[in-house]
Design an enzyme around this catalytic site. Structure first.
Site, PDB file in Angstrom:
ATOM      1  N   TYR A 141       0.834  -1.198   0.000  1.00 12.85           N
ATOM      2  CA  TYR A 141       0.000   0.000   0.000  1.00 12.85           C
ATOM      3  C   TYR A 141       0.872   1.253   0.000  1.00 12.85           C
ATOM      4  O   TYR A 141       0.670   2.164  -0.820  1.00 12.85           O
ATOM      5  CB  TYR A 141      -0.918   0.009   1.217  1.00 12.85           C
ATOM      6  N   LYS A 145       1.324   4.153  -2.980  1.00 14.91           N
ATOM      7  CA  LYS A 145       1.088   5.578  -2.783  1.00 14.91           C
ATOM      8  C   LYS A 145       2.330   6.393  -3.144  1.00 14.91           C
ATOM      9  O   LYS A 145       2.221   7.529  -3.637  1.00 14.91           O
ATOM     10  CB  LYS A 145       0.659   5.848  -1.341  1.00 14.91           C
TER      11      LYS A 145
END
Length: 233
Positions: A141, A145
């Protein structure tokens, strides 16, 4: 500076969490219409909200959306997934899904809607990042990002010629279903939406929503060990 009053907006993942809060705040500020996307759309009783189907990982789905929504002035890339797992033991299919949704998905939307925005005078693209764009310890994750942050910075340069404002939004943890189980301090989704749209209306290139995010970005100038915001997962 981008004017929200009287505009038409698109919010991906717009039926819950930060997306839902963005839809509500856009309407509060005078947007005349908001397309709110969902994988399984349920119509809204508010006539200003058009709930439309979208899977950001599917080319045909994005193509169908842009063919339908030719009046969009503002694009909010908010849809995302969080598969929590250490990188060394992660299911690589879930890692691929993370990048397909969190990185390639926003790029699909930007490519599809750039001509629409250009035809309508420029408008804005807003990408929802995270303090984990810079912080270590968040597995795929966080890596996704970080990739989205880089992508957004490049799109800002590429879209400048057509007058499109590109905004990168970074925040810690909002009080949403996605992170409901995490025992961390959270900011209300409505407050996130307010701060984000304040930045859009000011013409900001980047919005740092909270003190935690500002602290992590400041740490980029120091040793990399200082970026382990979540420790070892």
């Amino acid at each position: 500076m981008t004017v929200i009053e009287g505009s038409v907006a698109l919010v991906t993942g717009g039926r819950r969490g930060i997306g839902k809060a963005l839809v509500e705040e856009l309407l509060r500020r005078g947007a005349k219409k908001v397309y709110a996307t969902a994988r399984k759309p349920v119509p809204s009783p508010d006539g200003r909200i058009e709930v439309v189907p979208l899977d950001v990982t599917d080319d045909a789905s994005v193509a169908a959306l842009v063919a339908h929504a030719r009046d969009v002035d503002l694009v909010f890339n908010n849809a995302g997934v969080l598969h929590s797992s250490p990188l060394l033991t992660a299911d690589l299919d879930l890692v691929r899904d993370t990048f397909e949704t969190n990185v390639i998905g926003p790029l699909r939307i930007a490519q599809a809607f750039a001509p629409v925005l250009a035809a309508r005078g420029g408008g804005a693209v807003v990408d929802m990042h995270s303090l984990l764009s810079w912080g270590a310890g968040a597995g795929a994750y966080g890596a996704s990002k970080a990739a989205l942050w880089s992508l957004t910075n490049s799109l800002r340069i590429e879209l400048a010629a057509q007058g499109t404002q590109v905004v990168g939004v970074h925040l810690g943890f909002a009080d949403t279903e996605m992170v409901a189980a995490l025992p961390v301090e959270k900011i209300a989704a409505a407050d996130v939406a307010r701060i984000v749209l304040d930045g859009v209306e000011r013409g900001d290139a980047e919005v740092l929503v909270d003190d935690a995010t500002r602290a992590v970005k400041a740490a980029l100038s120091g040793p990399v060990e200082g970026l382990a915001v979540l420790g070892r997962n």
